[in-house]
Design an enzyme around this catalytic site. Sequence first.
Site, PDB file in Angstrom:
ATOM      1  N   CYS A   1       0.019   4.823  -3.278  1.00 32.29           N
ATOM      2  CA  CYS A   1      -0.764   3.602  -3.064  1.00 32.29           C
ATOM      3  C   CYS A   1       0.073   2.357  -3.356  1.00 32.29           C
ATOM      4  O   CYS A   1      -0.172   1.298  -2.776  1.00 32.29           O
ATOM      5  CB  CYS A   1      -2.004   3.599  -3.941  1.00 32.29           C
ATOM      6  SG  CYS A   1      -2.973   5.104  -3.824  1.00 32.29           S
TER       7      CYS A   1
ATOM      8  N   CYS B   1     -10.550   1.847  10.639  1.00 27.24           N
ATOM      9  CA  CYS B   1     -11.008   3.196  10.307  1.00 27.24           C
ATOM     10  C   CYS B   1     -10.482   3.745   8.989  1.00 27.24           C
ATOM     11  O   CYS B   1     -10.596   4.948   8.742  1.00 27.24           O
ATOM     12  CB  CYS B   1     -10.676   4.165  11.433  1.00 27.24           C
ATOM     13  SG  CYS B   1      -8.928   4.367  11.697  1.00 27.24           S
TER      14      CYS B   1
HETATM   15 FE1  FES Z   1      -5.898   5.386  -0.304  1.00 26.37          FE
HETATM   16 FE2  FES Z   1      -5.056   4.702  -2.833  1.00 26.37          FE
HETATM   17  S1  FES Z   1      -5.166   3.473  -1.049  1.00 26.37           S
HETATM   18  S2  FES Z   1      -5.825   6.617  -2.144  1.00 26.37           S
END
Ligand code: FES
Length: 127
Positions: free
Chosen positions: A102, A33
Amino acid sequence: MYTNNLLDHFTNPRNAGIISDANGIGTIGDPDCGDFIRIYIRVRNDRLEDVSFEVCGCPAAIATTSILTELARGKTINEAMAIDENDVLKAIGELPQAKVHCSNLGPAALKQAILYYLQNKKSSENS
Ligand code: FES
């Protein structure tokens, strides 16, 4: 914005895909998800002789995970466990502040993959 190094790894990711004989796999996020990163490792003689990844995420997640696999490949287990988001950020150059989180995903998935490997190794030694 994004550095040339980041754009290079985004458009030409290194070590993308599955290692069919991986002996460690780690996943951060939820593949069903949302964004996720999965790291595959093949360890031989205490060293990560191969590292690859699958990712569903933004360009920064793709590029930083690509760099992470380059940082981890060939490292000993202890060296690979010590890789963190600062190492990834240093290797990639700058990252927009909103995208720094990230770069945390890959190192976390790598640690999961190493723990998976170590747990399996311990189980097989005890059986
Ligand atoms: Fe979700 Fe970068 S992996 S914003």
